[in-house]
Write an enzyme that holds these catalytic residues in place. Structure first.
Site, PDB file in Angstrom:
ATOM      1  N   HIS A  43       0.848  -1.196   0.000  1.00 44.18           N
ATOM      2  CA  HIS A  43       0.000   0.000   0.000  1.00 44.18           C
ATOM      3  C   HIS A  43       0.885   1.248   0.000  1.00 44.18           C
ATOM      4  O   HIS A  43       2.108   1.157   0.189  1.00 44.18           O
ATOM      5  CB  HIS A  43      -0.944   0.009   1.217  1.00 44.18           C
ATOM      6  CG  HIS A  43      -0.242   0.029   2.540  1.00 44.18           C
ATOM      7  ND1 HIS A  43      -0.117  -1.071   3.355  1.00 44.18           N
ATOM      8  CD2 HIS A  43       0.397   1.031   3.189  1.00 44.18           C
ATOM      9  CE1 HIS A  43       0.551  -0.755   4.436  1.00 44.18           C
ATOM     10  NE2 HIS A  43       0.879   0.515   4.365  1.00 44.18           N
TER      11      HIS A  43
HETATM   12  P1  TYD Z   1      -2.338  -3.910   7.042  1.00 44.71           P
HETATM   13  O1  TYD Z   1      -2.241  -2.452   6.729  1.00 44.71           O
HETATM   14  O2  TYD Z   1      -2.858  -4.798   5.936  1.00 44.71           O
HETATM   15  O3  TYD Z   1      -0.932  -4.464   7.545  1.00 44.71           O
HETATM   16  P2  TYD Z   1       0.476  -4.592   6.781  1.00 44.71           P
HETATM   17  O4  TYD Z   1       0.699  -3.300   6.045  1.00 44.71           O
HETATM   18  O5  TYD Z   1       1.479  -4.825   7.878  1.00 44.71           O
HETATM   19  O6  TYD Z   1       0.428  -5.765   5.865  1.00 44.71           O
HETATM   20  O7  TYD Z   1      -3.220  -4.073   8.339  1.00 44.71           O
HETATM   21  C1  TYD Z   1      -3.734  -5.330   8.751  1.00 44.71           C
HETATM   22  C2  TYD Z   1      -5.043  -5.081   9.472  1.00 44.71           C
HETATM   23  O8  TYD Z   1      -4.823  -4.339  10.670  1.00 44.71           O
HETATM   24  C3  TYD Z   1      -6.044  -4.294   8.638  1.00 44.71           C
HETATM   25  O9  TYD Z   1      -7.337  -4.851   8.857  1.00 44.71           O
HETATM   26  C4  TYD Z   1      -5.980  -2.907   9.227  1.00 44.71           C
HETATM   27  C5  TYD Z   1      -5.632  -3.165  10.687  1.00 44.71           C
HETATM   28  N1  TYD Z   1      -4.846  -2.082  11.315  1.00 44.71           N
HETATM   29  C6  TYD Z   1      -5.407  -1.351  12.337  1.00 44.71           C
HETATM   30  O10 TYD Z   1      -6.593  -1.569  12.727  1.00 44.71           O
HETATM   31  N2  TYD Z   1      -4.680  -0.357  12.938  1.00 44.71           N
HETATM   32  C7  TYD Z   1      -3.402  -0.091  12.537  1.00 44.71           C
HETATM   33  O11 TYD Z   1      -2.743   0.828  13.112  1.00 44.71           O
HETATM   34  C8  TYD Z   1      -2.827  -0.851  11.465  1.00 44.71           C
HETATM   35  C9  TYD Z   1      -1.434  -0.579  10.992  1.00 44.71           C
HETATM   36  C10 TYD Z   1      -3.585  -1.840  10.889  1.00 44.71           C
END
Ligand code: TYD
Length: 134
Positions: free
Chosen positions: A53
């Site tokens: 992302h």
């Molecule tokens: P995601 O952004 O996909 O993680 P990564 O970039 O490490 O692969 O986040 C995973 C899940 O966690 C998604 O459902 C969003 C949630 N999340 C939160 O609720 N709060 C946060 O601060 C973060 C970073 C993620």
């Protein structure tokens, strides 16, 4: 609009003694933004890929608190891969940069300091949308 040139590895420094090592990140000292949120990922299985992302406004500092991994950065024009394996160092990722985290070592811990609270509307999660907006 940010580019890969706006992303850099920051050496946060280290205070060492016979009791071990301590590293800190402090706004206006060694951190180029104010921190409103901290999150960390762990128990990462072999072969997993995280990230995938970009952020519209938020800055992040990514630290390999334990173990190692690679971060690929893409600003829409240029790509760069950064290897993190030292808890003393953090990669500052400016807004507008697509990032993927790969090649995690066993037991690695990804510590992230972020400039704002969790806002899903600050994410671009589709690579085609990211490129379209460049
Ligand atoms: P995601 O952004 O996909 O993680 P990564 O970039 O490490 O692969 O986040 C995973 C899940 O966690 C998604 O459902 C969003 C949630 N999340 C939160 O609720 N709060 C946060 O601060 C973060 C970073 C993620």
């Amino acid at each position: 609009m940010s580019s890969i040139a706006d992303c850099r590895v920051i050496d946060l420094g280290k205070i060492s003694s016979d009791k071990g090592s301590l590293t800190y990140a402090e706004t206006d000292y060694n951190l180029p933004f104010e921190v409103k949120r901290v999150y960390y990922t762990y128990d990462i299985p072999a072969g997993a890929e995280r990230g995938g992302h970009s952020h519209i406004d938020q800055h992040e500092l990514v630290i390999a608190a334990s173990g190692s991994f690679k971060i690929t950065l893409n600003d829409g024009k240029k790509k760069q891969t950064v290897f993190l394996n030292n808890p003393q160092k953090g990669l500052h990722i400016a807004p507008g940069i697509w990032r993927e985290l790969i090649d995690f070592s066993t037991g690695s811990v990804v510590l992230v300091l972020a400039s704002d609270i969790y806002l899903e509307e600050d994410y671009i999660r589709d690579f085609n949308d990211f490129i379209k907006n460049k």
